[in-house]
Design a protein around this motif. Structure first.
Motif, short mmCIF file in Angstrom:
data_model
loop_
_atom_site.label_atom_id
_atom_site.label_comp_id
_atom_site.label_asym_id
_atom_site.label_seq_id
_atom_site.Cartn_x
_atom_site.Cartn_y
_atom_site.Cartn_z
N MET A 171 -73.00 81.98 -78.97
CA MET A 171 -73.56 82.22 -80.30
C MET A 171 -72.77 83.28 -81.06
O MET A 171 -72.59 83.19 -82.27
CB MET A 171 -75.03 82.62 -80.19
CG MET A 171 -75.91 81.47 -79.74
SD MET A 171 -77.70 81.74 -79.83
CE MET A 171 -77.95 83.40 -79.36
N ALA A 172 -72.27 84.29 -80.35
CA ALA A 172 -71.48 85.34 -81.00
C ALA A 172 -70.18 84.77 -81.56
O ALA A 172 -69.79 85.07 -82.69
CB ALA A 172 -71.18 86.47 -80.02
N VAL A 173 -69.51 83.91 -80.80
CA VAL A 173 -68.28 83.28 -81.28
C VAL A 173 -68.58 82.37 -82.47
O VAL A 173 -67.84 82.36 -83.47
CB VAL A 173 -67.59 82.50 -80.14
CG1 VAL A 173 -66.47 81.62 -80.66
CG2 VAL A 173 -67.07 83.46 -79.08
N ALA A 174 -69.66 81.61 -82.38
CA ALA A 174 -70.04 80.73 -83.48
C ALA A 174 -70.34 81.53 -84.75
O ALA A 174 -69.93 81.14 -85.85
CB ALA A 174 -71.25 79.88 -83.10
N MET A 175 -71.01 82.66 -84.63
CA MET A 175 -71.29 83.49 -85.80
C MET A 175 -70.01 84.08 -86.38
O MET A 175 -69.86 84.18 -87.60
CB MET A 175 -72.26 84.62 -85.44
CG MET A 175 -73.69 84.17 -85.27
SD MET A 175 -74.37 83.39 -86.75
CE MET A 175 -74.31 84.72 -87.91
N GLY A 176 -69.08 84.46 -85.51
CA GLY A 176 -67.80 84.97 -85.99
C GLY A 176 -67.05 83.92 -86.78
O GLY A 176 -66.49 84.20 -87.85
#
Length: 150
Positions: free
Chosen positions: A75-80
């Motif tokens: 989820m962190a990579v997707a938000m980035g």
């Protein structure tokens, strides 16, 4: 320490009233960012995530907690990626003088605002406005972003 400086210190364009006002304004924004509402929101979000994970492991299914922890990096990579797509990647200042140009614009505005009575008494509002526009246009042509002309 500004009060104890020699008079010649303020003759330098980097130490003019506008430059000092801009410098203090930048530092004030930084202090507010560290101590202000953004910090409170970040602490609230982190504590919510930690407490929620604790509750899932303590009273819920441990398998769900493992799935939550495993999905966090994804989820962190997707938000980035979402932020890059939405806001775009900022073009770094190619000429290397972008921050200096912004300081020049900020100094000009600061000096005009601080000395508005003098500027008005000499009728120099138009001249300073044109100088501000010229500086902003130059900065925009160089791809620096920054302030927009009024």
């Amino acid at each position: 320490s500004l009060v104890k400086q020699e008079i010649g210190f303020f003759d330098d364009p980097n130490h003019s009233a506008g430059a000092l006002t801009l410098f203090l304004g930048e530092k004030l924004t930084l202090v507010q960012a560290v101590n202000g509402e953004k910090l409170a929101v970040a602490i609230r979000q982190i504590s919510t995530i930690c407490f929620g994970t604790f509750l899932v492991f303590k009273y819920g299914y441990w398998q769900l907690g493992v799935v939550m922890l495993a999905s966090a990096p994804v989820m962190a990579v997707a938000m980035g990626l979402l932020l890059v797509v939405v806001f775009g990647i900022k073009n770094p200042r190619p000429t290397g003088e972008g921050p200096q140009a912004q300081k020049n614009v900020g100094s000009l505005v600061g000096e005009v605002v601080l000395g508005i009575r003098t500027v008005a008494s000499y009728g120099a509002e138009r001249r300073f406005y044109e100088e501000y526009e010229r500086t902003c246009d130059t900065q925009l042509r160089q791809g620096g972003g920054g302030p927009r002309p009024l």
